[in-house]
Design an enzyme around this catalytic site. Structure first.
Site, short mmCIF file in Angstrom:
data_model
loop_
_atom_site.label_atom_id
_atom_site.label_comp_id
_atom_site.label_asym_id
_atom_site.label_seq_id
_atom_site.Cartn_x
_atom_site.Cartn_y
_atom_site.Cartn_z
N GLY A 1 30.99 23.16 94.97
CA GLY A 1 29.78 23.53 95.62
C GLY A 1 28.56 23.90 94.61
O GLY A 1 27.38 23.45 94.80
N LYS A 2 29.13 24.76 93.84
CA LYS A 2 28.00 25.38 93.12
C LYS A 2 27.53 24.54 92.21
O LYS A 2 26.50 24.27 91.67
CB LYS A 2 28.33 26.61 92.40
CG LYS A 2 28.62 27.81 93.21
CD LYS A 2 29.16 28.99 92.56
CE LYS A 2 29.20 30.20 93.59
NZ LYS A 2 30.70 30.26 93.99
N ASP B 1 38.35 23.63 85.41
CA ASP B 1 39.18 24.57 86.03
C ASP B 1 40.62 24.41 85.85
O ASP B 1 40.90 23.61 84.68
CB ASP B 1 39.00 23.88 87.70
CG ASP B 1 39.18 25.22 88.47
OD1 ASP B 1 40.29 25.97 88.28
OD2 ASP B 1 38.43 25.51 89.34
N CYS C 1 33.55 36.74 94.86
CA CYS C 1 33.26 36.86 96.42
C CYS C 1 34.03 38.02 96.99
O CYS C 1 34.83 37.67 97.84
CB CYS C 1 33.50 35.62 97.19
SG CYS C 1 34.89 34.53 96.25
#
Lengths: 278, 504
Positions: B304-305, B322, B428
């Protein structure tokens, strides 16, 4: 409450004024046994629709109630709150009193209940009432508890057994609250959705921890009492019980309703799916 | 009609109704319960009474922001979202900018509550250590020996000391009590049969327990938060903030919890908009990517980022990295769904996927901007979902060592930056250890090992622009960054972010 208090004091004051006109002075000052014009006047002031009834009707109804042990003060409270009672024949009044007597709350408690909620005299189907009271008794075990429940939430009579059952199950099984606490609150007047929402909010805040099933019932909990949860306005509940701001609680209500809706939709879809399989 | 293939025989068992056993009613503790218990303990002492508001918000569904896809029917999507009552974030920012122009920059600074949180964590570490010692040596607590416990010793030393204390006290007690105590001690030193009884005769140092050599104490985790600064550090306020011209983010106002419509297919074959946790938009926005820059997203999944970075239309080259193949594939799928010129970009090397551990990337001094959205305890995920939950008992070591992993990634990313470039570190999680603690550790590490110095950019002025949409941590107990905290009317986050610029 205030109105009742005012009404009482007014009656007493008027009586004192008119003392000389009455015959049994002492007896009346203590507990009025006889309906006087002044009572009727006061009652009409409080409830103008009463003005259409003749003194004869007043006397007849009063006599009926008195014969069944209800005092003049209670009679006046009943008629001001439920004026149609005056129009009824003594037979009908007696029969509805008998219906209630069959519930076996005891005379004093019954009079308290009927004085508090005179609308209950409108009940005419004895079979329905008895079965409903029987159902309540099956959940809260004694007649006195049923009476306590009705004193707190008289609207139980108008609710279906299914909806009451759901709520009682929720309170006893999910919230793990015992009968004595249940009958002290008007939690059953609340809809299940609202009840669940308030409970869930407290749980998520970490303020309500369900008791372990085998916990000692005498052991004190830090949970709020049921009446604190249910018998409060939204603002009081949010700020005084949960210690959050009202917007937060409102947002939660919205989010929680959506969550429940999503869950039921999902369950329905799953059911449909499994039906297809069969 | 009724052929054999369409007939299924389904066995179904109907449980008889009636009362269930109490131990069935008392449900077993699952990973989410474990997570929330741990948070109650940890965050309860860090955030005090505010924790319960965050708790309720964490346990309730989060709020989304819709990011319009610039590669689809942009105007049509925007008008659709606007008719539903959503507000363009750009207009909110412009309003806030005008409102703030008149006022002076806040001079209160960051420091007021700075040391409060240090004290709290210190107390927490001590409490946890005491509890662990008490669980290993129950008699110590009864003797009151734990009261005398030294405050800042290493865990091993504490253990050793406790042991000598409890042993030296034994002879004072009556024989029966001593025997009882011995039984208690024995219970906790049971040797796992898989190690074999032969192991009992091996030499063991006095401070470790047989069968528990690789046991990690929970208090180890809290030790990652250090306060002593032995490296040069400058904190200066960030001066510039430009909201990307072409980016269209839509949100509902605070208190409005409506949902967005599901994305549709556009004429170009891509989806119309992407829905993401609102707070995730902040780290890429504060990265302030300029046209022509080379950017790395070190832990890209779910993407998303990265997508937001692409939607600014500023990027020259984006590398999505990743650690796992499956996670890279997830980013790949997302890009395919939202970029109509996906293949051309891939061919022209404007968009590169790489699969490697972010700690081992070695294109030093290559990147202008890096987004470091590290793996963390993902507070919202762990309290809601059973799957892939880091509070699973078997993952305890991984969980307690998360700060180490995070600071290694951050330290390596600082090396990948070209001097003068900047990165945004984000998690987060609400944990100060994974946030400020890790930033501190990483800065310390790169200074000691590689002589790299950095400047922290204070984003509090920029964060104010977003205060209509997000609830920020305030009063601020954070040293190096900003944090969006979960708040029911604006249920975004948690999201911590800190902007670090490598000194030239």
């Amino acid at each position: 409450m205030l109105r009742k208090l005012l009404f009482n004091t007014q009656i007493v004051l008027r009586q004192q004024k008119k003392l000389q006109c009455t015959r049994n002075l002492a007896a009346k000052a203590a507990a009025p046994k006889i309906l006087e014009p002044v009572h009727i006047e006061e009652a009409i002031k409080l409830e103008p629709t009463l003005s259409i009834y003749t003194p004869e009707l007043w006397r007849r109804a009063h006599e009926t109630f008195q014969n069944h042990g209800l005092e003049t003060v209670n009679f006046l409270r009943i008629v001001t709150a439920n004026p149609t009672v005056l129009r009824r024949t003594p037979e009908r009044i007696i029969s509805s009193l008998e219906i209630w007597r069959a519930c076996q709350f005891g005379e004093t408690l019954l009079h308290l209940l009927l004085t508090k909620y005179p609308e209950l005299l409108d009940v005419s189907d004895s079979h329905e009432l008895l079965s409903h009271v029987g159902f309540l008794k099956s959940r809260v075990s004694t007649n006195k508890n049923v009476w306590k429940l009705l004193m707190n939430s008289p609207d139980l009579l108008a609710q279906s057994e299914k909806s009451i059952e759901e709520k009682v199950d929720y309170i006893m099984d999910v919230m793990r609250i015992e009968v004595p606490e249940l009958v002290k609150s008007s939690g059953l007047s609340m809809s299940l959705e609202e009840l669940r929402c308030r409970h869930e909010f407290l749980v998520r805040l970490g303020l309500f921890k369900p008791r372990a099933p085998k916990a000692d019932p005498d052991e004190p909990t830090t949970n709020h009492k049921l009446y604190q949860i249910t018998d409060t306005s939204e603002k009081t509940f949010a700020t005084k019980i949960c210690h959050v701001t009202l917007p937060e609680f409102e947002a939660f209500k919205d989010l929680h309703a959506r969550e429940i809706e999503r869950k039921t939709r999902k369950r329905k879809e799953e059911e449909d799916f499994s039906d297809d399989e069969e | 009609m009724l052929n054999v293939r369409s007939v299924f025989w389904l066995q179904r068992r109907w449980k008889s109704g009636g009362k269930k056993r109490w131990n069935v009613l008392q449900n077993k503790k699952n990973n989410c319960d474990r997570a929330i218990d741990s948070f109650d303990d940890f965050y309860g002492s860090v955030y005090g009474t505010r924790w319960k508001n965050m708790r309720a918000a964490l346990l309730t569904r989060h709020k989304y922001i819709a990011m319009v896809n610039n590669f689809g029917n942009t105007e049509q999507t925007c008008s659709m979202l606007e008719t539903d009552g959503a507000i363009n974030m750009k207009s909110l920012i412009n309003l806030a900018q005008e409102r703030l122009r008149g006022t002076d920059p806040a001079t209160e600074g960051q420091g007021q509550n700075r040391y409060e949180i240090d004290d709290k964590l210190d107390a927490l570490l001590r409490k946890q250590q005491e509890r662990e010692v008490a669980s290993i040596y129950p008699s110590a607590g009864e003797d009151g020996a734990s009261v005398q416990m030294p405050q800042q010793l290493k865990y091993d030393n504490v253990e050793a000391k406790e042991k000598t204390q409890s042993e030296s006290k034994d002879f004072k007690q009556s024989l029966t009590k001593a025997l009882e105590n011995d039984v208690k001690l024995d219970e906790h030193r049971l040797v796992d049969p898989q190690f074999g009884t032969g192991g009992l005769y091996e030499y063991m140092p006095a401070h470790s327990i047989k069968g528990m050599e690789d046991w990690v104490a929970e208090s180890e985790h809290y030790k990652y938060y250090q306060t002593s600064a032995d490296f040069p550090l400058r904190i200066e306020p960030e001066t510039l903030f430009h909201y990307p011209e072409h980016l269209a983010l839509y949100t509902y106002e605070m208190g409005n919890c409506s949902d967005f419509k599901a994305p549709k297919k556009c004429l170009t074959g891509v989806s119309s908009h992407f829905m993401m946790d609102g707070a995730s938009t902040l780290p890429p926005l504060f990265l302030q990517v300029q046209p022509g820059e080379k950017v790395l997203d070190a832990c890209a999944s779910p993407g998303g980022k990265s997508l937001l970075l692409l939607q600014t239309l500023h990027l020259d080259k984006l590398v999505c990295n990743d650690i796992q193949e499956s996670r890279v594939n997830r980013v790949r799928r997302l890009m395919q769904e939202f970029l109509f010129d996906y293949k051309q970009r891939l061919a022209a090397k404007h968009l590169i996927f790489s699969q490697s551990d972010a700690r081992n990337l070695d294109e030093y001094q290559q990147y202008d901007k890096i987004l470091v959205d590290v793996p963390c305890t993902t507070d919202r995920h762990v309290v809601m979902e059973q799957d892939n939950n880091i509070f699973k008992p078997s993952r305890i070591k991984e969980r307690l060592r998360i700060p180490e992993l995070q600071s290694d990634i951050l330290a390596n990313c600082l090396r990948l930056l070209r001097p003068g470039g900047s990165l945004v570190y984000s998690t987060c999680s609400l944990s100060p250890i994974q946030n400020d603690g890790v930033v501190h550790m990483a800065l310390q590490k790169v200074f000691i090992e590689h002589g790299i110095t950095a400047t922290i950019k204070d984003l509090s002025r920029q964060a104010e622009l977003f205060s209509d949409v997000f609830k920020f941590e305030h009063p601020k107990g954070l040293k190096y960054g900003q944090m969006v905290i979960p708040y029911l009317p604006a249920n975004f986050g948690p999201m911590y972010f800190s902007k670090i610029t490598r000194n030239v």
